[in-house]
Design a protein around this motif. Structure first.
Motif, PDB file in Angstrom:
ATOM      1  N   GLN A  41       0.810  -1.210   0.000  1.00  6.62           N
ATOM      2  CA  GLN A  41       0.000   0.000   0.000  1.00  6.62           C
ATOM      3  C   GLN A  41       0.854   1.276   0.000  1.00  6.62           C
ATOM      4  O   GLN A  41       0.335   2.353  -0.233  1.00  6.62           O
ATOM      5  N   GLU A  42       2.172   1.148   0.217  1.00  7.20           N
ATOM      6  CA  GLU A  42       3.061   2.306   0.172  1.00  7.20           C
ATOM      7  C   GLU A  42       3.698   2.498  -1.203  1.00  7.20           C
ATOM      8  O   GLU A  42       4.382   3.491  -1.436  1.00  7.20           O
ATOM      9  N   VAL A  43       3.493   1.544  -2.112  1.00 10.40           N
ATOM     10  CA  VAL A  43       4.070   1.637  -3.457  1.00 10.40           C
ATOM     11  C   VAL A  43       3.165   2.487  -4.334  1.00 10.40           C
ATOM     12  O   VAL A  43       1.977   2.196  -4.498  1.00 10.40           O
ATOM     13  N   GLY A  44       3.731   3.558  -4.884  1.00 10.73           N
ATOM     14  CA  GLY A  44       2.951   4.465  -5.724  1.00 10.73           C
ATOM     15  C   GLY A  44       3.105   4.169  -7.205  1.00 10.73           C
ATOM     16  O   GLY A  44       2.129   4.161  -7.939  1.00 10.73           O
ATOM     17  N   ILE A  45       4.342   3.932  -7.639  1.00 14.80           N
ATOM     18  CA  ILE A  45       4.610   3.684  -9.051  1.00 14.80           C
ATOM     19  C   ILE A  45       5.525   2.480  -9.179  1.00 14.80           C
ATOM     20  O   ILE A  45       6.527   2.368  -8.469  1.00 14.80           O
ATOM     21  N   VAL A  46       5.172   1.595 -10.102  1.00 12.26           N
ATOM     22  CA  VAL A  46       5.994   0.434 -10.451  1.00 12.26           C
ATOM     23  C   VAL A  46       6.326   0.562 -11.930  1.00 12.26           C
ATOM     24  O   VAL A  46       5.432   0.679 -12.766  1.00 12.26           O
ATOM     25  N   LEU A  47       7.623   0.570 -12.234  1.00 12.32           N
ATOM     26  CA  LEU A  47       8.063   0.586 -13.626  1.00 12.32           C
ATOM     27  C   LEU A  47       8.886  -0.663 -13.899  1.00 12.32           C
ATOM     28  O   LEU A  47       9.722  -1.044 -13.078  1.00 12.32           O
ATOM     29  N   VAL A  48       8.651  -1.285 -15.036  1.00 11.15           N
ATOM     30  CA  VAL A  48       9.483  -2.393 -15.500  1.00 11.15           C
ATOM     31  C   VAL A  48      10.039  -1.957 -16.843  1.00 11.15           C
ATOM     32  O   VAL A  48       9.284  -1.693 -17.785  1.00 11.15           O
ATOM     33  N   ASN A  49      11.363  -1.824 -16.901  1.00 11.37           N
ATOM     34  CA  ASN A  49      12.041  -1.353 -18.111  1.00 11.37           C
ATOM     35  C   ASN A  49      11.488  -0.002 -18.570  1.00 11.37           C
ATOM     36  O   ASN A  49      11.322   0.254 -19.758  1.00 11.37           O
ATOM     37  N   GLY A  50      11.168   0.864 -17.584  1.00  7.39           N
ATOM     38  CA  GLY A  50      10.705   2.209 -17.884  1.00  7.39           C
ATOM     39  C   GLY A  50       9.237   2.333 -18.248  1.00  7.39           C
ATOM     40  O   GLY A  50       8.775   3.421 -18.579  1.00  7.39           O
ATOM     41  N   ARG A  51       8.488   1.230 -18.159  1.00 11.97           N
ATOM     42  CA  ARG A  51       7.056   1.261 -18.476  1.00 11.97           C
ATOM     43  C   ARG A  51       6.246   0.912 -17.241  1.00 11.97           C
ATOM     44  O   ARG A  51       6.637   0.046 -16.461  1.00 11.97           O
ATOM     45  N   HIS A  52       5.106   1.576 -17.103  1.00 11.63           N
ATOM     46  CA  HIS A  52       4.247   1.295 -15.950  1.00 11.63           C
ATOM     47  C   HIS A  52       3.851  -0.171 -15.936  1.00 11.63           C
ATOM     48  O   HIS A  52       3.577  -0.764 -16.982  1.00 11.63           O
ATOM     49  N   ALA A  53       3.832  -0.739 -14.729  1.00 10.90           N
ATOM     50  CA  ALA A  53       3.453  -2.141 -14.550  1.00 10.90           C
ATOM     51  C   ALA A  53       2.694  -2.266 -13.237  1.00 10.90           C
ATOM     52  O   ALA A  53       2.681  -1.355 -12.411  1.00 10.90           O
ATOM     53  N   ARG A  54       2.073  -3.407 -13.061  1.00  9.18           N
ATOM     54  CA  ARG A  54       1.362  -3.694 -11.807  1.00  9.18           C
ATOM     55  C   ARG A  54       2.242  -4.549 -10.914  1.00  9.18           C
ATOM     56  O   ARG A  54       3.211  -5.154 -11.370  1.00  9.18           O
ATOM     57  N   LEU A  55       1.875  -4.619  -9.649  1.00  9.90           N
ATOM     58  CA  LEU A  55       2.650  -5.415  -8.701  1.00  9.90           C
ATOM     59  C   LEU A  55       2.619  -6.905  -9.027  1.00  9.90           C
ATOM     60  O   LEU A  55       3.508  -7.642  -8.613  1.00  9.90           O
TER      61      LEU A  55
END
Length: 74
Positions: A41-55
């Motif tokens: 719940q503290e994670v705001g943004i997740v990027l994988v190889n510079g692209r938005h991704a989900r947990l």
């Protein structure tokens, strides 16, 4: 498989800025945040190889995972 994990802002406190580590196949950002004791719940943004991704995204060998905390203010 090797995954580079980059942490930003308060996630770096007591941890690291960036590291490359060998993980088991099929690991997700949620698995890595759990290993690092970062509440989902503290994670705001997740990027994988510079692209938005989900947990729940499944990471692949050579991926770069970037984790940013929620940003407060107003």
């Amino acid at each position: 498989m090797n995954i580079t994990v980059k942490l930003f802002a308060m996630f770096r406190v007591g941890r690291f800025a960036a590291t490359t580590k060998n993980y088991q196949s099929g690991i997700s950002p949620a698995d890595i945040t759990s290993e690092l004791n970062i509440p989902a719940q503290e994670v705001g943004i997740v990027l994988v190889n510079g692209r938005h991704a989900r947990l729940d995204h499944r990471l692949l060998d050579g991926d770069i995972l970037s984790l940013f905390p929620l940003i407060g203010g107003g």
